[in-house]
Design an enzyme around this catalytic site. Structure first.
Site, PDB file in Angstrom:
ATOM      1  N   ALA A   1     -19.350 -18.081 -16.576  1.00 19.63           N
ATOM      2  CA  ALA A   1     -19.902 -16.914 -15.880  1.00 19.63           C
ATOM      3  C   ALA A   1     -19.301 -16.859 -14.473  1.00 19.63           C
ATOM      4  O   ALA A   1     -18.129 -16.524 -14.332  1.00 19.63           O
ATOM      5  CB  ALA A   1     -21.419 -16.935 -15.867  1.00 19.63           C
TER       6      ALA A   1
ATOM      7  N   LYS B   1     -13.857 -13.705 -24.508  1.00 21.69           N
ATOM      8  CA  LYS B   1     -13.295 -15.027 -24.843  1.00 21.69           C
ATOM      9  C   LYS B   1     -12.241 -14.975 -25.945  1.00 21.69           C
ATOM     10  O   LYS B   1     -11.486 -15.929 -26.142  1.00 21.69           O
ATOM     11  CB  LYS B   1     -14.412 -15.978 -25.281  1.00 21.69           C
ATOM     12  CG  LYS B   1     -15.521 -16.157 -24.252  1.00 21.69           C
ATOM     13  CD  LYS B   1     -16.666 -16.956 -24.813  1.00 21.69           C
ATOM     14  CE  LYS B   1     -17.805 -17.057 -23.829  1.00 21.69           C
ATOM     15  NZ  LYS B   1     -18.440 -15.738 -23.558  1.00 21.69           N
TER      16      LYS B   1
ATOM     17  N   THR C   1     -15.754  -6.302 -22.889  1.00 21.14           N
ATOM     18  CA  THR C   1     -16.131  -6.199 -24.302  1.00 21.14           C
ATOM     19  C   THR C   1     -16.132  -7.581 -24.938  1.00 21.14           C
ATOM     20  O   THR C   1     -15.790  -8.581 -24.298  1.00 21.14           O
ATOM     21  CB  THR C   1     -15.138  -5.309 -25.077  1.00 21.14           C
ATOM     22  OG1 THR C   1     -13.906  -6.034 -25.270  1.00 21.14           O
ATOM     23  CG2 THR C   1     -14.849  -4.011 -24.335  1.00 21.14           C
TER      24      THR C   1
ATOM     25  N   GLY D   1     -26.306 -14.587 -17.658  1.00 18.97           N
ATOM     26  CA  GLY D   1     -26.986 -13.508 -16.943  1.00 18.97           C
ATOM     27  C   GLY D   1     -26.040 -12.381 -16.619  1.00 18.97           C
ATOM     28  O   GLY D   1     -24.866 -12.614 -16.288  1.00 18.97           O
TER      29      GLY D   1
ATOM     30  N   ASP E   1     -19.696 -19.476 -29.485  1.00 19.28           N
ATOM     31  CA  ASP E   1     -19.475 -19.177 -28.065  1.00 19.28           C
ATOM     32  C   ASP E   1     -19.086 -20.444 -27.312  1.00 19.28           C
ATOM     33  O   ASP E   1     -18.130 -20.463 -26.536  1.00 19.28           O
ATOM     34  CB  ASP E   1     -20.742 -18.565 -27.474  1.00 19.28           C
ATOM     35  CG  ASP E   1     -20.567 -18.191 -26.013  1.00 19.28           C
ATOM     36  OD1 ASP E   1     -19.713 -17.335 -25.729  1.00 19.28           O
ATOM     37  OD2 ASP E   1     -21.281 -18.760 -25.162  1.00 19.28           O
TER      38      ASP E   1
ATOM     39  N   GLY F   1     -30.808 -10.363 -21.230  1.00 16.93           N
ATOM     40  CA  GLY F   1     -29.368 -10.192 -21.121  1.00 16.93           C
ATOM     41  C   GLY F   1     -28.606 -11.476 -20.974  1.00 16.93           C
ATOM     42  O   GLY F   1     -27.478 -11.482 -20.471  1.00 16.93           O
TER      43      GLY F   1
ATOM     44  N   LYS G   1     -15.354 -21.684 -25.605  1.00 14.04           N
ATOM     45  CA  LYS G   1     -15.218 -22.167 -24.231  1.00 14.04           C
ATOM     46  C   LYS G   1     -14.504 -23.510 -24.200  1.00 14.04           C
ATOM     47  O   LYS G   1     -13.616 -23.743 -23.361  1.00 14.04           O
ATOM     48  CB  LYS G   1     -16.595 -22.285 -23.582  1.00 14.04           C
ATOM     49  CG  LYS G   1     -17.298 -20.949 -23.366  1.00 14.04           C
ATOM     50  CD  LYS G   1     -18.689 -21.147 -22.764  1.00 14.04           C
ATOM     51  CE  LYS G   1     -19.393 -19.810 -22.547  1.00 14.04           C
ATOM     52  NZ  LYS G   1     -20.732 -19.971 -21.962  1.00 14.04           N
TER      53      LYS G   1
END
Length: 838
Positions: free
Chosen positions: A633, A601, A577, A818, A700, A686, A704
């Site tokens: 990823a 995150k 989620t 992806g 985002d 996606g 990170k």
């Protein structure tokens, strides 16, 4: 000495026949000759034995016949008519074989033999009706009818198939005492009779012998008890020095566990006699230990085969065992037992306590299955059958009445409803740590061990557990030892885009995980923001999302309670989620001993004390907390930085393209595509967060960078990072579709910036940078030959400058966005987590 412990003394035969003509004994159980087709298959199996080998065939009664005879015994006191009905059933069953498989010239003679048997049976049952009870002697006589009827019948079938065959009644071969129902074999007398009887038999002849039955000194019929027909086969095999004995049954061999408890139980290729005996004692559906003793002494191999699947290799039991990696070959159980506890300080150093307990129980014919005694001598633990528990306690209280009064023995009591679980394998003492691994496995499965015992030969290690925990214990041990696999249970939160791809990946990789990785991943829970579905027995990966529609309303607190009460081992929460509410549950997950694998995150980017709390909880509880996909990823960014820090390297600078989504956006801008169209395409593929505004806002990437900063030990918060947003000022969009429309207004602005950079030999890239205490996320113009400029597609590229990598920085590069890539990263984290968890 009990009947189960007969001393076997087989005279060494001195027969020219056995020296020059090898002999093979084969035995067919009831299910292997239960139908016309099964009998035809059995005949073919005997005919397939190579030429030159003498064939001795031992047969049981046809399937269901012995049960019918026992029912007839039970109803005979009710009257002659009831017994007659059972006899007619048996007559019809055997005459069907006679009609379909026996040649016409044979039928009359065999029919006469069968008719005589049915008349004898009717007389015996009528006698029970008159007396009103059945003696043990009469019971054996009646139960022998099944073997005595089928032996001449199948011998005639062999002759009808072109073979030379003779039927032999084992009552003329095997002598026993008069312990009806479980007779003791006189091996000395039986050896003389059998050697003489077979001395002049032609080697081409098939000798069919009745299994299960024998005769007492007065000529009366006796039976050999459990696995009696198998016992007949091994008696003949040992005395006749057979090359091997083959037991044809209805399973593919001796299984590694009871398939009712462990659906994945598999046939074992080889067992030693000792292993097979241990398995039989501890409840496995294998030959009775005494059945193996005749052939074990001479080293005659015993092969268990499936007549319904003859191509299956079966299980070979011999003096030689097959070495396996973890030594443990099988997990066996004895159900319906009770623990008898004998406790007291007055027992310390007093000789004879255990002996008095054993003698008194033996006098009551109570078998002690297992014993354990504390080294302090404060307690003795005896395991008996549940049915004997009350008598055992009463007996021991009488024997130790004086000690109970003086309080030397403080208590004698029962722990009911228990089971013995045993790990069986040869030479386990040569594998250090085996017992520790066994009990650690049980501990991970939340199975409470009441008592333990290990034989001096270390062929088995046994534990007593509660009966309601035995299935969980057996499954866990079977997974850890015979299969040599780790089992992990996962609960997936967020089966949306990434979560759904993870389920697809788990479904497609299931066999690879089982066979190559030795990991059994079981999905036990799944939840989204509306519904949840829970099944501790497991959910199918390919239908779990659709099953969720039938689930109950989502309630993380309830799900947490179920996971805690389930006693499943290696529970891992997989969070796919982007929910802050879910992230706030991580401390609870970790404190309960659950691993956490996350692509979310938010957990690691909430306030610093929360981040520190998560790290400490995972370390204290010794569980996995992995979040590789939160930064790169599937590329190893987090693991790389952790290894650098743990190995003592000092990180000076981190910079790079942290977002695969934004890498795609700026590479596509270079190609002349409109900014709004690029974002729309990335979302459709996606490659963005569920809300693309999270990517374009820079949040985002900031998260990170914040995670990496904290990983190298910087005590920073989100407010310490300067972020340039890519969203137009005054944005009002409430959905991705509205966002794409508003972005069209800035398409020309972006094209202008791209052209300006290109005119100066540069390209625009969205970079994150950490140097010293400065943290920055912004659009930067980089030279055309910069590694940040040359990275194509959705590639992430992150550069670490450290003490060790100062002159030539360490570069980590790969696809950073992806659904499939992120799902693959979650699976890698899941595998590492399962392997690291205790």
């Amino acid at each position: 000495m009990s009947n189960g412990e007969q001393k076997i003394s087989v005279a060494s035969p001195n027969m020219e026949r056995t020296q020059h003509n090898p002999l093979q004994v084969v035995k067919f159980g009831g299910t292997s000759v239960g139908t016309i087709q099964a009998i035809q298959r059995a005949v073919q199996l005997v005919q397939d034995i190579p030429e030159g080998i003498q064939r001795v065939v031992v047969v049981s009664a046809m399937a269901g016949v012995t049960d019918t005879l026992m029912q007839a015994i039970d109803v005979s006191p009710e009257g002659k008519e009831s017994a007659h009905n059972f006899v007619q059933m048996l007559r019809d069953q055997h005459e069907q074989v006679l009609d379909e498989l026996v040649a016409d010239e044979e039928k009359s003679r065999v029919q006469q033999q069968l008719d005589a048997l049915w008349e004898e049976l009717e007389r015996l049952l009528h006698g029970i009706a008159l007396i009103g009870e059945c003696s043990a002697r009469t019971r054996d006589a009646i139960l022998s009818v099944g073997e005595r009827a089928f032996t001449p019948l199948i011998s005639a079938v062999f002759r009808s198939a072109g073979e030379s065959s003779i039927a032999v009644d084992a009552r003329n071969l095997i002598r026993t005492d008069d312990s009806y129902g479980d007779a003791y074999v006189d091996f000395e007398a039986s050896t003389r009779i059998i050697q003489t009887y077979f001395q002049n038999f032609p080697s081409s002849q098939i000798t069919v012998v009745t299994g299960y039955i024998a005769s007492a000194p007065d000529g009366s019929t006796t039976t050999l008890g459990r696995s009696g027909s198998d016992f007949t086969a091994t008696i003949l095999g040992s005395i006749l020095c057979a090359r091997r004995v083959v037991i044809w049954t209805d399973v593919d061999g001796v299984l590694s566990a009871d398939p009712h408890d462990v659906p994945e139980a598999f046939p074992l290729a080889r067992l030693s006699y000792t292993e097979a005996a241990e398995m039989a004692y501890f409840g496995a559906r294998v030959l009775h230990p005494r059945t193996m003793r005749p052939v074990q002494r001479l080293g005659i191999p015993l092969l268990i085969k499936n007549s319904l699947n003859p191509k299956a290799p079966g299980t070979l039991i011999s003096n030689e065992s097959q070495s396996v990696e973890l030594r443990v070959k099988a997990i066996s159980t004895i159900r319906d037992v009770a623990v008898i506890m004998l406790e007291g300080n007055g027992m310390l150093g007093v000789p004879g306590i255990a002996a008095r307990a054993f003698v008194s129980l033996a006098d009551q014919k109570i078998n002690v299955l297992m014993i354990a005694q504390a080294s302090s001598e404060h307690s003795i633990c005896l395991i008996v059958r549940e049915a004997d528990a009350d008598t055992a306690v009463k007996t021991l209280r009488n024997v130790f009445a004086g000690e109970l009064v003086k309080r030397d023995v403080s208590g004698i009591y029962t722990i009911p409803r228990c089971a013995i679980v045993s790990a069986v394998g040869d030479r386990m003492r040569h594998h250090p740590g085996l017992a520790g691994r066994m009990f650690a496995t049980l501990g991970r499965s939340r199975v409470n061990v009441l008592s333990i015992a290990q034989g001096a030969a270390e062929t088995n290690i046994s534990a007593v557990v509660r009966d309601d925990e035995v299935r969980r214990a057996v499954r866990a041990l079977h997974e850890a030892f015979p299969l040599g696999r780790l089992r992990t249970h996962i609960c997936l939160l967020g089966p949306g885009r990434v979560g759904a791809h993870l389920l697809q990946l788990l479904a497609s990789q299931k066999e690879n995980l089982l066979e190559r990785v030795k990991l059994n991943v079981r999905l036990v829970g799944i939840a989204n923001s509306r519904k949840m579905f829970w099944n501790p027995e497991g959910l199918a990966f390919d239908t779990a999302v659709s099953d969720l529609d039938q689930g109950m309303p989502a309630n993380l607190n309830w799900l947490l309670e179920q996971l805690g009460a389930s006693r499943l081992e290696r529970i891992i929460i997989v969070d796919a989620t982007a929910s802050e509410e879910v992230a706030t549950y991580y401390p609870d997950f970790l404190e309960l001993g659950f691993g956490v694998v996350t692509a979310n995150k938010l957990a690691n980017t909430l306030d610093l004390p929360f981040y520190q709390r998560l790290q400490k909880a995972a370390k204290r509880r010794g569980v996995a907390f992995r979040y590789e996909t939160t930064v790169g990823a599937a590329i190893p960014v987090i693991s790389t930085i952790k290894d650098l820090v743990r190995s003592g390297d000092r990180v000076h600078k981190i910079e790079g393209v942290f977002s695969g989504t934004l890498a795609y956006v700026f590479n596509s801008l270079d190609a002349g595509m409109p900014f709004s169209a690029i974002v729309k395409q990335a979302h459709a593929e996606g490659w963005t967060e569920p809300d693309p505004a999270d990517d374009l806002s820079g949040e985002d990437v900031a998260r990170k960078l914040l995670i990496l900063a904290r990983e190298i030990g910087l005590e920073v918060e989100r407010k310490d990072i300067r972020v340039e947003s890519l969203l137009p000022a005054g944005l009002e969009a409430q959905s991705p579709q509205e966002l794409f429309k508003e972005l069209a207004a800035v398409d020309q602005q972006w094209q202008k910036r791209v052209n300006q950079a290109r005119s100066q030999g540069q390209r625009l890239r969205y970079l994150a940078r950490l140097e010293g205490n400065q943290l920055d996320v912004s659009v930067q113009a980089v030279p055309d030959d910069s590694p940040f400029a040359t990275a194509s597609g959705r590639g992430n590229i992150i550069v670490f400058t450290t003490d060790r990598y100062r002159d030539e920085p360490l570069v980590v590069q790969g696809p950073g966005a992806g659904l499939k890539v992120t799902a693959g990263g979650l699976l890698m984290d899941l595998i590492h987590s399962a392997e690291l968890m205790p």
